[in-house]
Write an enzyme that holds these catalytic residues in place. Structure first.
Site, PDB file in Angstrom:
ATOM      1  N   ASP A   1      29.925  40.978  33.019  1.00 16.32           N
ATOM      2  CA  ASP A   1      30.598  40.777  31.729  1.00 16.32           C
ATOM      3  C   ASP A   1      30.647  39.302  31.353  1.00 16.32           C
ATOM      4  OD1 ASP A   1      32.337  40.156  33.777  1.00 16.32           O
ATOM      5  OD2 ASP A   1      33.855  41.620  33.252  1.00 16.32           O
TER       6      ASP A   1
ATOM      7  N   ASN B   1      45.020  46.667  36.300  1.00 17.88           N
ATOM      8  CA  ASN B   1      45.216  47.846  35.451  1.00 17.88           C
ATOM      9  C   ASN B   1      44.113  48.888  35.652  1.00 17.88           C
ATOM     10  OD1 ASN B   1      43.012  46.746  34.166  1.00 17.88           O
ATOM     11  ND2 ASN B   1      43.996  46.410  32.190  1.00 17.88           N
TER      12      ASN B   1
ATOM     13  N   HIS C   1      40.825  48.256  35.597  1.00 12.21           N
ATOM     14  CA  HIS C   1      39.569  48.019  34.873  1.00 12.21           C
ATOM     15  C   HIS C   1      38.436  47.625  35.815  1.00 12.21           C
ATOM     16  CE1 HIS C   1      40.682  43.514  33.962  1.00 12.21           C
ATOM     17  NE2 HIS C   1      39.895  43.560  35.014  1.00 12.21           N
TER      18      HIS C   1
ATOM     19  N   GLU D   1      38.219  48.609  29.955  1.00  9.50           N
ATOM     20  CA  GLU D   1      39.677  48.643  30.027  1.00  9.50           C
ATOM     21  C   GLU D   1      40.202  50.079  29.958  1.00  9.50           C
ATOM     22  OE1 GLU D   1      41.299  46.034  30.765  1.00  9.50           O
ATOM     23  OE2 GLU D   1      41.041  44.347  29.409  1.00  9.50           O
TER      24      GLU D   1
HETATM   25  C1  F6R Z   1      35.011  40.096  36.053  1.00 11.55           C
HETATM   26  C2  F6R Z   1      35.286  41.502  36.342  1.00 11.55           C
HETATM   27  C3  F6R Z   1      36.720  41.936  36.403  1.00 11.55           C
HETATM   28  C4  F6R Z   1      37.389  41.449  37.677  1.00 11.55           C
HETATM   29  C5  F6R Z   1      38.835  41.918  37.753  1.00 11.55           C
HETATM   30  C6  F6R Z   1      39.545  41.365  38.969  1.00 11.55           C
HETATM   31  O1  F6R Z   1      33.631  39.872  36.046  1.00 11.55           O
HETATM   32  O2  F6R Z   1      34.406  42.269  36.513  1.00 11.55           O
HETATM   33  O3  F6R Z   1      36.760  43.340  36.330  1.00 11.55           O
HETATM   34  O4  F6R Z   1      36.687  41.942  38.785  1.00 11.55           O
HETATM   35  O5  F6R Z   1      39.528  41.530  36.611  1.00 11.55           O
HETATM   36  O6  F6R Z   1      39.705  39.990  38.809  1.00 11.55           O
HETATM   37  P1  F6R Z   1      40.281  39.085  39.990  1.00 11.55           P
HETATM   38  O7  F6R Z   1      39.270  39.111  41.074  1.00 11.55           O
HETATM   39  O8  F6R Z   1      40.439  37.722  39.393  1.00 11.55           O
HETATM   40  O9  F6R Z   1      41.569  39.695  40.406  1.00 11.55           O
END
Ligand code: F6R
Length: 241
Positions: A63, A132, A134, A139
């Protein structure tokens, strides 16, 4: 799904590095899907330290923030340059990344989807987990999308990314571009890392909850080849932990 409760974040990261390094050694032309975020930082450091040969590998990140050029210090591309791409011998031409600043977002998403398909699909997709539930920027909500798409980011996701924008969630872009659940679930193998108490509810919902668009990660239950590495804190909500 294989679930391993690791001692701590360092242990989970080290185990993840063994899996990714093993996949790259076994298949030098590996097509690898990659996340950003706090979770994979130690994994990337371990991969850099392992002195692997990335010359034939290809990567596609999950992303990117909409509206940000790759050179913006808050972009996911800048994160990946800093933590992995500039530190290994991965040819720049082998790096797949959504262009957040593309004028034609739908065209950019379709082009990215095609590039992954033309590379033969993702052999191994490394994932983090949103608190959450995702995955990438898929989301929770009333529906999920299969294809790569533009999406509005939840307030919690913007807050979680504020440290890349001077600590101010209002400066985090309100939208992102992301792989959809189709490419995620078509990856031949998935390795998810989830650590810390903030992920405990999402980990429990992912493993023990119903399949629901309210927890995008719950759809990993239908994938035949998922390895989930959690630390004790993230696994604390599991019934059998
Ligand atoms: C970002 C992504 C997100 C993160 C998720 C966890 O490329 O794919 O889904 O993996 O938000 O983020 P952290 O590791 O910062 O807790």
């Amino acid at each position: 799904m294989t679930v391993t409760i690791c001692a701590d974040h360092a242990d989970a990261s080290a185990r993840a590095a063994v899996i990714v390094a093993g996949a790259l050694r076994a298949q030098p032309a590996l097509v690898l899907g990659l996340p950003t975020g706090r979770t994979p930082v130690a994994l990337y450091a371990a991969l850099v330290g392992a002195r692997l040969d990335w010359a034939r590998a290809r990567t596609f990140n999950l992303d990117e923030f909409a509206g940000l050029p790759a050179r913006d210090p808050g972009s996911f591309r800048a994160f990946m340059d800093e933590h992995l791409f500039w530190r290994v011998n991965l040819p720049p031409a082998h790096i797949g990344f959504l262009h957040g600043d593309a004028a034609d977002e739908a065209g950019e998403c379709a082009c990215y989807e095609r590039a992954i398909d033309e590379a033969g699909g993702l052999d191994l997709l490394v994932l983090g987990l949103g608190a959450n539930g995702h995955i990438g920027f898929n989301e929770p909500g009333p529906e999920l999308r299969a294809g790569t798409h533009a999406v509005g980011l939840h307030a919690s996701t913007r807050a979680a990314n504020a440290d890349r924008f001077g600590g101010d969630p209002a400066r985090v872009p309100a939208r992102g571009l992301t792989l959809g659940m189709g490419q995620v679930l078509r990856a031949r193998r998935i390795l998810m890392l989830a650590t810390g108490a903030a992920k405990a509810d999402a980990v429990a919902a992912l493993i023990e909850g119903p399949l629901t668009t309210r927890c995008p990660a719950s759809w990993l239950q239908v994938h035949p080849e998922v390895t989930l590495l959690v630390d004790r804190a993230a696994g604390a909500g599991l019934r059998d932990a």
